[in-house]
Every structure is written in C-alpha cells, then in structure tokens.
Design an enzyme around this catalytic site. Structure first.
Site, PDB file in Angstrom:
ATOM      1  CB  CYS A 119      13.858   8.412   9.271  1.00 26.68           C
ATOM      2  SG  CYS A 119      14.179   7.396   7.963  1.00 26.68           S
TER       3      CYS A 119
ATOM      4  CD  GLU B 147      13.063   3.908   8.536  1.00 25.58           C
ATOM      5  OE1 GLU B 147      13.460   4.433   9.613  1.00 25.58           O
ATOM      6  OE2 GLU B 147      12.921   4.489   7.158  1.00 25.58           O
TER       7      GLU B 147
ATOM      8  CD  GLU C 135      10.892  11.991  12.267  1.00 20.29           C
ATOM      9  OE1 GLU C 135      11.542  11.951  11.437  1.00 20.29           O
ATOM     10  OE2 GLU C 135      10.200  11.794  12.145  1.00 20.29           O
TER      11      GLU C 135
ATOM     12  CE  LYS D  24      -1.882   2.492   3.271  1.00 16.43           C
ATOM     13  NZ  LYS D  24      -1.792   3.815   2.650  1.00 16.43           N
TER      14      LYS D  24
END
Length: 479
Positions: A285, A251, A381, A178
């Site tokens: 990231c 991840e 983040e 997806k």
C-alpha cells in the site's frame, strides 16, 4: 498421481483444531498455481470458541506486570529467529516471494518490531498525578482494551501478523487473528511458536474467508477490530463495528505519489523508485507507483525508468536474480491486467504490460506514461508491478495532483532543495512523507494514513497506544 495436501488447522485455546463442521478450502502456491494445503473454512462455532478462549484468558494476561509480558514477547522474537527458515519456507509457499529477500527483508524487521513492542510494554505514558481541584488528586491509568479481533492481509502475511499481535499482546490484550484465506500457512506456524510461550487462549488463529472475518467483527466479545486490507473491507468493518461501538483500527489502501523535481539526481531516483515500486510485485500500500515528474526532465526520466524496468526480473522463489515473485492469486492477476487493458488511447506502455509465463501469476515490471489526473489507473490502486508517470508544470500543480486521490497513506519527494522538501512535506496530505527515498520503515516511527487509507497507526508508541484505553482516577486527600 495426486499429491496429498498438507492440512492446516485453527489454533484455539492452546490447541490445533479443524473447523467444527469440517469444511476446508484449498490453499494455492501463487508461483505454481497449484494447491499445496487445505485450511479450515471457519464459521460461527469456530469464532465463538476462539472468542470464548480469548475472553477467558484476558484477565490473567491483563493483570501480568508489564515485565512479564515483555519476557514473553522477547521469547517469541528469539523463537522466530531460531525458526526463521521454517517461517521463510511457509511464507514462500504462501506468496511465492523470493527466498533470499524474504530472509533478508522480512525476518529481521519482524523480530525487531516484536522486540520494540516488548520494550513498549514497560513504557506506558500518561500525565503525572496532580491536584486539579482542591483536596483531590487525579491520575490516569492506561489499560488494555480487551479481546482484539484482527484480520491480516495476503501481501505480507507474516509481517502484518506481527504488526497486529505484537502491540496487542504487549499492551495486555488477547487476540483472535484471521490470516487471509490465500495465505494461512505462516500464521499457522506462528501459532505453534507463540502458543508454546504464552498461556492458552491469549493468542488464537481462526482461518477462513471474508465471511469468517465478518463473523469476528460482528461478534459481541471483541472490544476492538483491527484490519489491514482494502478500502471496501475497511468500510465494511467500520460499519459493522459501529453497531456495538467497537473500537476500530484500519490500515487500508494507498496510491503513493512520488514527486520528482528537476534538480533530482535522475539515476539515483530511478534506482530507488523502481525498487520501491516493484518490490513485492507492487503489492504494497506504500509502493512507489504514481510518479509525478517535472516536465523539463520528463522524457529523460521515463526513458531511464523504462530501461530500469526492462532489467528487473520476476520469477520463481529460488531464483536469486529476481526482485519479486508472482501476484498473490488469479483475481489479482486479472485486476492488474485489467488496468492495462482498459488504458485510454492517450496512455503509452513504455515497458512491460503483460503476464510472464503461463505457470503461476507473474506480471512484468510495467511503466505507463502519457496519463491524465482523472484516468482510472491514476485514481485507483492497482496493487501490482505498475508505475505510472505524469508530467507536472510547477510545485503547486504537483501538490494538487499528488493530493488529488482518495488515498492518503504515503508519499515521497525527490529534490536537492531543502526548503522545497520542507514545503512539500507540509503540503502533502499523507501519513508519511519520505524525502529522497521511498518505503523504509522503522519500528519507532508510526505507519498509517488519512482519508480512505484508514485511521489508527501501526508500529511506534502511537501504534502501541492504539491498543490501550485511558481511565481517569480521582481520590480525596481527606479519605
């Protein structure tokens, strides 16, 4: 006069299909803020169909000798090269990325990574057969896991799809993938390419939103769920998968520390760090966004970094002078802007700190100094073109602050002192430590983190192994 939107479709059991109930969502080009396509909003019936197709295709794909799976992956890599311009066009609509950088920085590594995993398919490793009990020989079989439910993110839709499907297919698994609901276009094109090479049902694409991903993970068919995304999404997947003990590959987020010591070549470090921090609008990231610089060179470094930021351009995909394009969606623009709006009084915006233009979701390259370790922008983040700077006193404090976040994916150390570099590489609690560079990746080396950055590895032989299971076989020598 309205423009007719392009219609994207799911790819299930070797054919393109609309969602079973006909529902769709609009897909927006972040460089313009305008819709250019519709994509299926898939639900239970679509997920059921994709999982059934993958399950039916699994035995034959599993039983192919590795050389045959290798041939298929090599054909996929060749086809990606041949149709590179189509893939680039789709990805640019997905993301608004610069055309030239997408061509030079994404297509070559993607193709190389597929070819790496094609080779890995024929390099299964395990202990040699031996007699560990008298009269009995033991050996280890390494086998594919089964059907893999995979969810890719919106920051690198093409490349992250490769990181998902290439090791899975190489190992003999079948896939239901997806893409993000904001970036399905390049994945739909990949389905067209891959589907012309592998048997039907081996590779399936289901478009949709967060609920679609949840249905995939909760479905009883997959033996493994793999996601690249936020910490919140990863925790949800892990919780859901635990209910029937699916294997999970996560991840997730990152908050990479960039530790700059006093002996560093400042111009060289600024050039490398600014590029690694602002590339892809900081939507990475592993981005170099949290700089820790020795107090003796802090002011000089901040001044040079702010100057570098002021010279970096963001803009439309066809502008050859831009380093990065827009943020991916209006929610991401709101998130990045919110971090700057909520800065504490002791923080100072040295460069940027504002939206660029009123068309699309562009944000200026930003530098923020004067920050403390417990500030929100240090701990959370941002996932945007924002680099923060803190001044540290000594090596111990640098390590304490570098490790003092909940993420543990990537980091870098900038110094001419080899011993210090080696000490830091040991002490930094991150899945990757770069020395005097930041962000290069190669197919042969693992990518993955610790703590809330998740578990499991992408790329490398370790990433390939994650898509296999091991079985002990013991046989009597008297039989």
């Amino acid at each position: 006069m309205s423009t007719e939107l392009r219609r994207l479709r799911n790819y299930i059991d070797g054919e393109f299909r609309d969602a079973a109930d006909g529902r769709t969502t609009e897909v927006v080009n972040p460089a313009t803020g305008e819709a250019y396509a519709t994509a299926p909003l898939s639900r239970e019936a679509d997920v059921d169909a994709a999982m059934a197709a993958a399950a039916a295709a699994f035995p034959a794909w599993r039983d192919l000798v590795p050389a045959e799976r290798q041939k298929a992956l090599l054909k996929i890599a060749d086809a990606f090269e041949e149709r590179a311009e189509e893939l680039i066009a789709a990805e640019v609509e997905n993301t608004g990325k610069p055309i030239g950088l997408t061509r030079s920085e994404e297509i070559p590594p993607m193709v190389d990574q597929i070819r790496f995993f094609a080779g890995a398919a024929r390099m299964l490793e395990g202990r040699g057969a031996g007699e560990y009990m008298e009269g009995l020989t033991s050996f280890v079989r390494r086998e594919p896991i089964g059907v893999c439910a995979q969810v890719a993110p919106w920051n690198y839709p093409m490349m992250m799809a490769v990181w998902k499907f290439a090791p899975a297919l190489a190992a003999g698994n079948t896939v239901v993938l997806k893409p993000s609901d904001t970036t399905p276009a390049s994945t739909a094109l990949m389905a067209d390419i891959i589907g012309s090479i592998v048997p039907k049902g081996v590779f399936n694409v289901v478009c949709g939103d967060r609920d679609t991903g949840r249905l995939m993970v909760e479905h009883p068919t997959p033996a493994m769920a793999s996601i690249t995304g936020s910490v919140r999404a990863g925790m949800s997947v892990a919780e859901s998968a635990s209910k029937d003990l699916k294997r999970v590959h996560l991840e997730l987020g990152g908050k990479a520390p960039v530790v700059v010591f006093e002996d560093t070549d400042i111009p060289g470090a600024v050039a490398g760090i600014s590029e690694a921090g602002y590339f892809n609008a900081g939507q990475d990231c592993t981005a170099a966004t949290r700089v820790l610089v020795h107090e003796s060179i802090h002011d000089e470094f901040v001044s040079a970094l702010a100057k570098a930021a002021s010279e970096i351009k963001t803009g439309q995909p066809d502008d050859e002078d831009v380093l990065y394009g827009p943020l991916n969606n209006p929610n991401q623009l709101k998130q990045v802007s919110g971090f700057i709006e909520r800065l504490p009084a002791h923080a100072k915006v040295e460069a940027g700190g504002h939206r660029v233009g009123d068309k699309g979701y562009f944000y200026a390259p930003t530098v923020v100094s004067g920050l403390k370790q417990d500030d929100e922008i240090i701990q959370q983040e941002v996932f945007g073109p924002v680099i923060t700077v803190q001044a540290f006193r000594d090596e111990d404090q640098a390590v304490e602050w570098a490790n003092g976040v909940e993420y543990a994916l990537a980091s870098s150390v900038w110094t001419k002192d080899h011993g210090r570099a080696m000490r830091m590489s040991k002490r930094l609690d991150f899945g990757c430590v770069w020395i005097n560079t930041h962000i290069p990746l190669v197919a042969e080396m693992p990518h993955g983190g610790f703590k809330k950055s998740g578990y499991g590895k992408d790329l490398s032989g370790y990433g390939f192994d994650d898509y296999t299971r091991i079985k002990h076989v013991m046989t009597s020598l008297d039989s």
